[in-house]
Design a protein around this motif. Sequence first.
Motif, mmCIF file in Angstrom:
data_model
loop_
_atom_site.group_PDB
_atom_site.id
_atom_site.type_symbol
_atom_site.label_atom_id
_atom_site.label_comp_id
_atom_site.label_asym_id
_atom_site.label_seq_id
_atom_site.Cartn_x
_atom_site.Cartn_y
_atom_site.Cartn_z
ATOM 1 N N THR A 103 -9.111 3.158 -2.832
ATOM 2 C CA THR A 103 -9.694 2.846 -1.531
ATOM 3 C C THR A 103 -8.856 1.731 -0.894
ATOM 4 N N PRO A 104 -8.957 1.547 0.420
ATOM 5 C CA PRO A 104 -8.239 0.423 1.042
ATOM 6 C C PRO A 104 -8.588 -0.923 0.414
ATOM 7 N N GLU A 105 -9.839 -1.086 0.027
ATOM 8 C CA GLU A 105 -10.264 -2.339 -0.604
ATOM 9 C C GLU A 105 -9.588 -2.519 -1.964
ATOM 10 N N GLU A 106 -9.476 -1.432 -2.718
ATOM 11 C CA GLU A 106 -8.804 -1.499 -4.018
ATOM 12 C C GLU A 106 -7.317 -1.788 -3.847
ATOM 13 N N SER B 143 0.829 -1.211 0.000
ATOM 14 C CA SER B 143 0.000 0.000 0.000
ATOM 15 C C SER B 143 0.859 1.255 0.000
ATOM 16 N N ASP C 252 -5.955 -3.477 -1.390
ATOM 17 C CA ASP C 252 -5.832 -4.891 -1.024
ATOM 18 C C ASP C 252 -5.970 -5.791 -2.247
ATOM 19 N N LYS C 253 -6.887 -5.435 -3.131
ATOM 20 C CA LYS C 253 -7.103 -6.232 -4.344
ATOM 21 C C LYS C 253 -5.892 -6.168 -5.265
#
Length: 220
Positions: free
Chosen positions: A66-69, A53, A71-72
Motif C-alpha cells: 500500500t502507499p502507506e507501507e 516507491s 512510505d514506511k
Amino acid sequence: MTTKPTAFIFDLNGTMVDDMEFHGKAWSSIINDDLKAGLTYEEVKKQMYGKNSELLHRIFGDKRFTPEEEDKLSLEKEHRYQAAYRSSLSLIDGLDGFLEKAKAAGISMAIGSAAIPFNINFVLDGLAIGHYFKAVVSADDVQVSKPHPETFLKAAELLGSAPENCVVFEDAPKGVEAAQNAGMKCVVLTTMHGQEDFSSYTNVIAFISTYNDPALNQLF
C-alpha cells in the motif's frame, strides 16, 4: 562547450557526497533481509534510481505494498542509511571550492534529486551548504522521476535558465539519461559507475572523480 552555462544542477547522492555504497547496503538490508527478495548486491544496485516507491515497484510489482507501507519502508531505509553514513558525511573532494567559484561567477545552482526531502536536508544541513542553492527539486516535487526529464526541467525553470544553458552533475546512467532527455549537458562523477556505463549517451562533456579535476575549467 561553445557557450558558458548559466546554471548548474546537481544530483545529490553519489554526486556531491560519495555515499552510494551506504544506500546500497541499506536497500539490500530492506529488500533481502526484511522482504526476502533474494537479489544479489549487484542486482540491487541496478535498481537504485528514481523514487523509492518506483524502486519497490520494479522489484515487487505495483500491487505488493500500500502507499502507506511504501512510505514506511522508504523512511526505514533512509534511517538505516543515515545511521551508517552520518559519521562519514563529507563533500566529495574539491566541491566546497567549486561551489564558491560558481557562486562568484554568478552561476545559479539547484539540487535535482530523486531523494526525499528527509535525505536532502540530511546532507544540506549536515554540511551547511544549503545557501548555495536557489532551488531544490526532490522526489516529492515530481510526478515521474529519472530518467524522465521532469526533475531537471523543473530545476531549470525555478532557476530561470533555458535547458541548453544548464549543466547537470550526475553519477548514475539513468540520471545522465534524464539530463539528455531534458536537453542538458552533463558532467559525470565516477563514484559508482565506470565510463563504460555511459557509452550510449551523447551529452557527457566530462568524467571526473573529484571536483579538483581541471576538466571543469571549461565551465567558467
